[in-house]
Design an enzyme around this catalytic site. Structure first.
Site, PDB file in Angstrom:
ATOM      1  N   LYS A  67      -0.648   4.327  -8.059  1.00 46.89           N
ATOM      2  CA  LYS A  67       1.161   3.244  -7.900  1.00 46.89           C
ATOM      3  C   LYS A  67       1.892   3.536  -9.358  1.00 46.89           C
ATOM      4  CE  LYS A  67      -0.325   1.300  -3.899  1.00 46.89           C
ATOM      5  NZ  LYS A  67       1.120   1.160  -3.111  1.00 46.89           N
ATOM      6  N   PRO A  95       3.024  -6.352  -4.768  1.00 48.53           N
ATOM      7  CA  PRO A  95       2.235  -7.180  -4.306  1.00 48.53           C
ATOM      8  C   PRO A  95       0.407  -7.364  -5.107  1.00 48.53           C
ATOM      9  CG  PRO A  95       3.004  -6.217  -2.717  1.00 48.53           C
ATOM     10  CD  PRO A  95       3.649  -5.433  -3.993  1.00 48.53           C
TER      11      PRO A  95
END
Length: 201
Positions: free
Chosen positions: A109, A136
């Site tokens: 990520k 998120p």
């Protein structure tokens, strides 16, 4: 005639499991081989995430001159990979790759989001578009299909008594509908351009 593009998933590498099972014995596997396989899987995961993100951004830059803004879905783990902090984390924070607590999925990520920021920064003037990022926490809420994510699956197993005990853990969550709303805000609000946005209940 699209003006906006939303990247809502991270690319995953092809599974190495079949290859590993065919070419390596489970019992007599040496420790060094196991470690090398682990590193290779991590490298594949990170590379797939980066390539997937950059490929989509490249396609937008080359083929969609009408797109003015891209909203990238990253993760809270790209801000903070674990708790135990004495000061609150903010959108200016990134995990350290050399921290042993940073999981391969987190590295993927982080690498994908950094690659996106770098890509947009280097775009020539005629192909430039804006970038906003949402980060998120674990998304919870109604699903549109029968596939659950890891966090939802864990909660389902707990509720259905498929696990023998309740583990002691803290799981930062956010409602998936709020994540969808955040994407719309990032599309329509110029103040989100060039910013990261933590989404956490």
């Amino acid at each position: 005639d699209c003006k906006y593009a939303l990247l809502v998933a991270t690319a995953q590498p092809e599974s190495r499991r079949d290859h590993d099972e065919k070419h390596t014995g489970h019992e007599d596997k040496k420790e060094k081989e196991k470690e090398k396989e682990k590193r290779d899987r991590e490298k594949d995961l990170v590379q797939a995430a980066v390539d997937g993100t950059v490929n989509v951004l490249g396609a937008i830059a080359e083929n969609n001159p009408g797109i003015i803004r891209v909203v990238l879905t990253s993760s809270l783990s790209a801000v903070a990979s674990h708790g135990g902090n004495s000061q609150p984390y903010s959108e200016f924070d990134w995990p350290h790759f050399d921290d042993p607590a940073v999981l391969p999925q987190t590295k993927a990520k982080v690498a994908a989001e950094r690659a996106a920021w770098d890509f947009v920064k280097k775009l020539p003037h005629g192909k430039k578009f804006d970038l906003a990022v949402v980060n998120p926490a674990e998304m919870m809420g109604p699903v549109q299909h029968h596939h659950h994510g890891p966090a939802t699956e864990l909660l389902c197993q707990l509720l259905e008594k498929k696990v023998s005990s309740v583990p002691a853990f803290i799981l930062p969550c956010v409602d998936v509908r709020d994540v969808a709303r955040a994407h719309l805000v990032c599309m329509n609000n110029v103040n989100t351009i060039g910013q990261r946005h933590i989404l956490y209940a």
